[in-house]
Design a protein around this motif. Structure first.
Motif, PDB file in Angstrom:
ATOM      1  N   ASP A   1       0.841  -1.212   0.000  1.00  0.00           N
ATOM      2  CA  ASP A   1       0.000   0.000   0.000  1.00  0.00           C
ATOM      3  C   ASP A   1       0.870   1.254   0.000  1.00  0.00           C
ATOM      4  O   ASP A   1       0.547   2.256  -0.649  1.00  0.00           O
ATOM      5  CB  ASP A   1      -0.907   0.021   1.243  1.00  0.00           C
ATOM      6  CG  ASP A   1      -2.019  -1.012   1.171  1.00  0.00           C
ATOM      7  OD1 ASP A   1      -2.275  -1.524   0.066  1.00  0.00           O
ATOM      8  OD2 ASP A   1      -2.615  -1.319   2.220  1.00  0.00           O
ATOM      9  N   GLN A   2       1.977   1.207   0.752  1.00  0.00           N
ATOM     10  CA  GLN A   2       2.882   2.354   0.796  1.00  0.00           C
ATOM     11  C   GLN A   2       3.573   2.551  -0.554  1.00  0.00           C
ATOM     12  O   GLN A   2       3.769   3.689  -0.999  1.00  0.00           O
ATOM     13  CB  GLN A   2       3.909   2.152   1.921  1.00  0.00           C
ATOM     14  CG  GLN A   2       3.271   2.184   3.303  1.00  0.00           C
ATOM     15  CD  GLN A   2       4.153   1.622   4.396  1.00  0.00           C
ATOM     16  OE1 GLN A   2       5.270   1.160   4.138  1.00  0.00           O
ATOM     17  NE2 GLN A   2       3.661   1.652   5.633  1.00  0.00           N
ATOM     18  N   ILE A   3       3.927   1.458  -1.200  1.00  0.00           N
ATOM     19  CA  ILE A   3       4.517   1.548  -2.542  1.00  0.00           C
ATOM     20  C   ILE A   3       3.517   2.177  -3.516  1.00  0.00           C
ATOM     21  O   ILE A   3       3.866   3.056  -4.310  1.00  0.00           O
ATOM     22  CB  ILE A   3       4.956   0.141  -3.029  1.00  0.00           C
ATOM     23  CG1 ILE A   3       6.186  -0.320  -2.240  1.00  0.00           C
ATOM     24  CG2 ILE A   3       5.225   0.129  -4.531  1.00  0.00           C
ATOM     25  CD1 ILE A   3       6.570  -1.769  -2.464  1.00  0.00           C
ATOM     26  N   LYS A   4       2.285   1.724  -3.409  1.00  0.00           N
ATOM     27  CA  LYS A   4       1.216   2.289  -4.263  1.00  0.00           C
ATOM     28  C   LYS A   4       1.112   3.808  -4.065  1.00  0.00           C
ATOM     29  O   LYS A   4       1.082   4.569  -5.046  1.00  0.00           O
ATOM     30  CB  LYS A   4      -0.106   1.593  -3.905  1.00  0.00           C
ATOM     31  CG  LYS A   4      -1.332   2.116  -4.609  1.00  0.00           C
ATOM     32  CD  LYS A   4      -2.554   1.262  -4.246  1.00  0.00           C
ATOM     33  CE  LYS A   4      -3.841   1.947  -4.650  1.00  0.00           C
ATOM     34  NZ  LYS A   4      -5.017   1.082  -4.395  1.00  0.00           N
ATOM     35  N   ALA A   5       1.132   4.237  -2.805  1.00  0.00           N
ATOM     36  CA  ALA A   5       1.060   5.679  -2.520  1.00  0.00           C
ATOM     37  C   ALA A   5       2.288   6.397  -3.082  1.00  0.00           C
ATOM     38  O   ALA A   5       2.187   7.510  -3.611  1.00  0.00           O
ATOM     39  CB  ALA A   5       0.946   5.910  -1.014  1.00  0.00           C
ATOM     40  N   GLY A   6       3.443   5.765  -2.977  1.00  0.00           N
ATOM     41  CA  GLY A   6       4.676   6.354  -3.500  1.00  0.00           C
ATOM     42  C   GLY A   6       4.645   6.482  -5.017  1.00  0.00           C
ATOM     43  O   GLY A   6       5.095   7.487  -5.582  1.00  0.00           O
ATOM     44  N   ILE A   7       4.108   5.488  -5.672  1.00  0.00           N
ATOM     45  CA  ILE A   7       3.999   5.554  -7.142  1.00  0.00           C
ATOM     46  C   ILE A   7       2.979   6.622  -7.538  1.00  0.00           C
ATOM     47  O   ILE A   7       3.190   7.382  -8.488  1.00  0.00           O
ATOM     48  CB  ILE A   7       3.615   4.177  -7.747  1.00  0.00           C
ATOM     49  CG1 ILE A   7       4.690   3.130  -7.434  1.00  0.00           C
ATOM     50  CG2 ILE A   7       3.412   4.290  -9.255  1.00  0.00           C
ATOM     51  CD1 ILE A   7       4.303   1.702  -7.814  1.00  0.00           C
ATOM     52  N   GLN A   8       1.875   6.692  -6.779  1.00  0.00           N
ATOM     53  CA  GLN A   8       0.871   7.724  -7.076  1.00  0.00           C
ATOM     54  C   GLN A   8       1.503   9.113  -6.999  1.00  0.00           C
ATOM     55  O   GLN A   8       1.236   9.981  -7.829  1.00  0.00           O
ATOM     56  CB  GLN A   8      -0.312   7.614  -6.095  1.00  0.00           C
ATOM     57  CG  GLN A   8      -1.216   6.417  -6.390  1.00  0.00           C
ATOM     58  CD  GLN A   8      -2.294   6.212  -5.333  1.00  0.00           C
ATOM     59  OE1 GLN A   8      -2.080   6.481  -4.151  1.00  0.00           O
ATOM     60  NE2 GLN A   8      -3.450   5.719  -5.754  1.00  0.00           N
TER      61      GLN A   8
ATOM     62  N   ILE B   1       3.489   0.872 -12.364  1.00  0.00           N
ATOM     63  CA  ILE B   1       2.516   1.003 -13.458  1.00  0.00           C
ATOM     64  C   ILE B   1       1.203   1.528 -12.887  1.00  0.00           C
ATOM     65  O   ILE B   1       0.904   1.287 -11.711  1.00  0.00           O
ATOM     66  CB  ILE B   1       2.309  -0.349 -14.192  1.00  0.00           C
ATOM     67  CG1 ILE B   1       1.601  -0.170 -15.551  1.00  0.00           C
ATOM     68  CG2 ILE B   1       1.566  -1.340 -13.324  1.00  0.00           C
ATOM     69  CD1 ILE B   1       1.637  -1.416 -16.430  1.00  0.00           C
ATOM     70  N   SER B   2       0.455   2.257 -13.706  1.00  0.00           N
ATOM     71  CA  SER B   2      -0.829   2.792 -13.250  1.00  0.00           C
ATOM     72  C   SER B   2      -1.811   2.881 -14.411  1.00  0.00           C
ATOM     73  O   SER B   2      -1.422   3.197 -15.542  1.00  0.00           O
ATOM     74  CB  SER B   2      -0.618   4.179 -12.626  1.00  0.00           C
ATOM     75  OG  SER B   2      -1.838   4.703 -12.161  1.00  0.00           O
ATOM     76  N   PHE B   3      -3.069   2.594 -14.112  1.00  0.00           N
ATOM     77  CA  PHE B   3      -4.161   2.646 -15.103  1.00  0.00           C
ATOM     78  C   PHE B   3      -5.250   3.558 -14.552  1.00  0.00           C
ATOM     79  O   PHE B   3      -5.657   3.396 -13.395  1.00  0.00           O
ATOM     80  CB  PHE B   3      -4.773   1.257 -15.309  1.00  0.00           C
ATOM     81  CG  PHE B   3      -3.825   0.201 -15.820  1.00  0.00           C
ATOM     82  CD1 PHE B   3      -3.820  -0.166 -17.155  1.00  0.00           C
ATOM     83  CD2 PHE B   3      -2.952  -0.449 -14.957  1.00  0.00           C
ATOM     84  CE1 PHE B   3      -2.964  -1.153 -17.621  1.00  0.00           C
ATOM     85  CE2 PHE B   3      -2.084  -1.437 -15.419  1.00  0.00           C
ATOM     86  CZ  PHE B   3      -2.089  -1.790 -16.756  1.00  0.00           C
ATOM     87  N   ASN B   4      -5.754   4.485 -15.370  1.00  0.00           N
ATOM     88  CA  ASN B   4      -6.855   5.321 -14.890  1.00  0.00           C
ATOM     89  C   ASN B   4      -8.200   4.622 -15.154  1.00  0.00           C
ATOM     90  O   ASN B   4      -8.246   3.493 -15.657  1.00  0.00           O
ATOM     91  CB  ASN B   4      -6.778   6.730 -15.497  1.00  0.00           C
ATOM     92  CG  ASN B   4      -7.088   6.753 -16.986  1.00  0.00           C
ATOM     93  OD1 ASN B   4      -7.472   5.735 -17.581  1.00  0.00           O
ATOM     94  ND2 ASN B   4      -6.920   7.911 -17.596  1.00  0.00           N
TER      95      ASN B   4
END
Lengths: 421, 421
Positions: free
Chosen positions: A87-94, A249-252
């Motif tokens: 979850d922290q990685i996700k926030a960092g990528i965001q 990676i991220s998808f909208n």
């Protein structure tokens, strides 16, 4: 037919096996089996890793904090504490991507795997994809598109050039693709692509925008949400100074609409966003085992993203721009010619130099490696033989390193002229 | 439309940016861009990783030597010293697999990625593949086979059972597959498959044999060459005590004939053996850049293979067999029932226990995690709710750990009975 024989190449401190164990083992193996390959001698030497300053297009050196994080003892990939780290990685990528996309995660592989994940999840066989091709990354994307049965259309420019909105609009009108691929930081040519306006252009043509930012993330301005990028991926081993092995990676929502309403399954199960979205907590359903994630690489990535957040994107962008210009001036003072003529098109992270006349590029990179233990590289794909490439990324992006590589190049230019051979 | 605004969430020690840099940055961004996502608070805390004894089906704890190797500073993935380390890894895998196959390497991904690499490279659309399915790994292989357009035929057994030569021959005759997939160590059920004779059987039916040894490698006898296995893969995070992120794989000459004479390209470029064989020195041609390999994971894998070579496969097999039997006796003394009835079919690395009546499996695993910081797990895929799973692998395979987990289970059985809730 061989007899089953126990060879003992090496005496160990283990207790001698009992007859019982022999019997047990023999029962489970036929007489055809037996040892044919002894332990290799090359593994008897301790691991030897030379010290290198990595000033090529990547990987860059890893920072000591990241190194420490990646060298930790592991926990299980499905432990709640691991999900918290994810979850922290996700926030960092965001933060790094400047996006609030919920489907944001790290692929368990290199930047190349993230490229494949993007294409494999979005495209279905027979669908048209438009690939902006001005270097090696477009070539790769086209190759993957063809493998999964998409109708690949190419928008081609000479390596060293970038694409205008007019170029892109014309091709969108002509080919009506469902997806448009473009590279932000073309590390094989040293070009940064201006992304402004491409997102809204694609949207108006009912096409998704996929951007490769492996070589640019953290080193050049990028705003996923505000620039209306539908799918964005990067790598860990460039500006982030993290070991390779994971890829953000991220998808909208527009992209999610497409990938979660496919008629066919993606050709890859390993990269299937149906599974990976669950593993990374996209919805409220309990996380299910899919594959064993690269735990130590995720520890390292979390630390790298924490450092980026501490430094601040805006400061990092300025640092890379400033030191790139400093390097460029130094190179030009040496009489070298930059491969990308237009200053505004120069990628701040990776600088390309036209191979000077009268020199073999390999002589120069070898000389610098041998005498300075510094990596700079030649070209890649379409730029092989045309350019030398220097990367100043993350912790390696300092004026001192720019000075060092300029000095090394000066030395190389004095020693490597062909006539001297 | 947002104005381009510079926010400063955090003061850093970096020198204040010059107006020149602002201008430079502004030029490269339109007025639509701007920061929308602040640095996440969750990354302001240091990385926290609890200490755990990992006695589930994997990953196992990593050894201190492997930890040290994986925490090193990196070199370039295309440096000669890196190729030397890859050659040493290749030799180590050849030893672990007991094969002299030239096409032997580590996939840049988990064991799952290696499964996909095997299937994606061997199978072409429309070709028949026979999958032995007695647990979760067969299900996964079938799923991948379908995604790449192969004709998937299933040979099904109840979880907990294994396959006889008669079962297999009948199915080979019926389906005439080009490839047969079977799992050596079925970690979801705790079954070890006797592989003797399957290779020659497949050969006589003009079919390649693909074996999954993720959960068995180093813990149960396996001879790739002598058992005539055409394609074999494993993982790094079980008996090898190495972080997940790389996966050993090997193809023999028969398999190479098939994969290098395909009519179609594999659906994955990331896993394409045409590229990966070159990167791992399969032939004499210069190694070409394909993807950035997970450098620190390869350092760790080299160390793990060096330890296996020092210990000796035969000693490791005996150790795992001996300690598994010791564990089994202790579990039965507690009144627990082993899920696999036939002793010769019990996988030495992963033991499955039938969930005892009057208990919820999750209460037991949670109790042991909470009170002992030890991971044991429930079932996976078809065995969810049916079994508890205990792994004693590599450095974790000790009588002391067996005693510890037996004590923890005894404690759990006393505290977790449903009526007590």
């Amino acid at each position: 037919m061989r007899q089953w024989t126990l060879f003992f190449w090496k005496t160990t401190s283990a207790a001698p096996p009992t007859q019982h164990i022999y019997n047990q083992l023999s029962r489970s193996m036929s007489v055809q089996t037996g040892f044919t390959v002894p332990p290799p001698k090359s593994l008897q030497q301790p691991l030897s890793v030379p010290k290198r300053l990595l000033l090529g297009p990547g990987p860059s050196n890893i920072s000591s904090r990241v190194q420490e994080a990646g060298g930790r003892q592991i926990i299980g990939h499905m432990h709640p504490e691991m999900f918290q780290i994810m979850d922290q990685i996700k926030a960092g990528i965001q933060y790094a991507f400047q996006t609030t996309n919920n489907l944001t995660l790290a692929i368990s592989g290199s930047g190349h795997a993230a490229m494949e994940a993007a294409l494999v999840n979005v495209l279905e066989p027979g669908e048209a994809v438009l690939i902006a091709m001005n270097g090696v990354w477009g070539e790769r994307a086209a190759d993957i598109g063809e493998r999964i049965g998409a109708k690949v259309q190419k928008l081609v420019k000479t390596p060293g050039e970038s694409f205008s909105l007019q170029d892109i609009e014309k091709a969108l009108v002509q080919h009506k693709p469902v997806l448009f691929f473009i590279t932000h930081g073309e590390s094989s040519t040293g070009v940064v692509q201006n992304l402004d306006g491409i997102g809204s252009l694609c949207k108006s043509h009912n096409c998704l925008l996929l951007v490769d930012s492996v070589a640019s993330l953290g080193g050049a301005p990028l705003f996923m949400d505000n620039q209306e990028i539908d799918i964005l991926y990067s790598g860990s081993q460039k500006v982030l100074n993290c070991p390779p092995g994971t890829a953000p990676i991220s998808f909208n929502e527009r992209a999610c609409q497409k990938i979660f309403n496919r008629k066919t399954k993606p050709t890859s199960l390993y990269l299937d966003m149906g599974w990976l979205s669950n593993l990374w907590g996209y919805d409220e359903s309990p996380r299910k085992y899919h594959h064993t994630s690269p735990i130590t690489c995720l520890f390292a990535l979390r630390e790298a993203l924490a450092i980026l957040a501490e430094q601040g994107l805006e400061n990092y962008w300025k640092l890379h721009q400033e030191n790139a210009e400093y390097l460029h001036k130094g190179l030009e003072d040496l009489g070298l010619k930059l491969f990308v003529k237009d200053k505004s098109m120069r990628l701040p992270t990776v600088t390309t130099i036209a191979v000077p006349e009268g020199y073999e590029w390999k002589d120069i990179t070898n000389f610098i490696m041998k005498n300075y233990q510094i990596e700079i590289t030649g070209g890649l794909g379409p730029t092989i033989g045309m350019v030398l490439r220097i990367g100043l990324m993350g912790i390696n992006c300092t004026k001192a390193n720019a000075d060092l590589v300029i000095r090394a190049l000066k030395d190389a230019l004095e020693h490597c002229k062909k006539s001297k051979h």
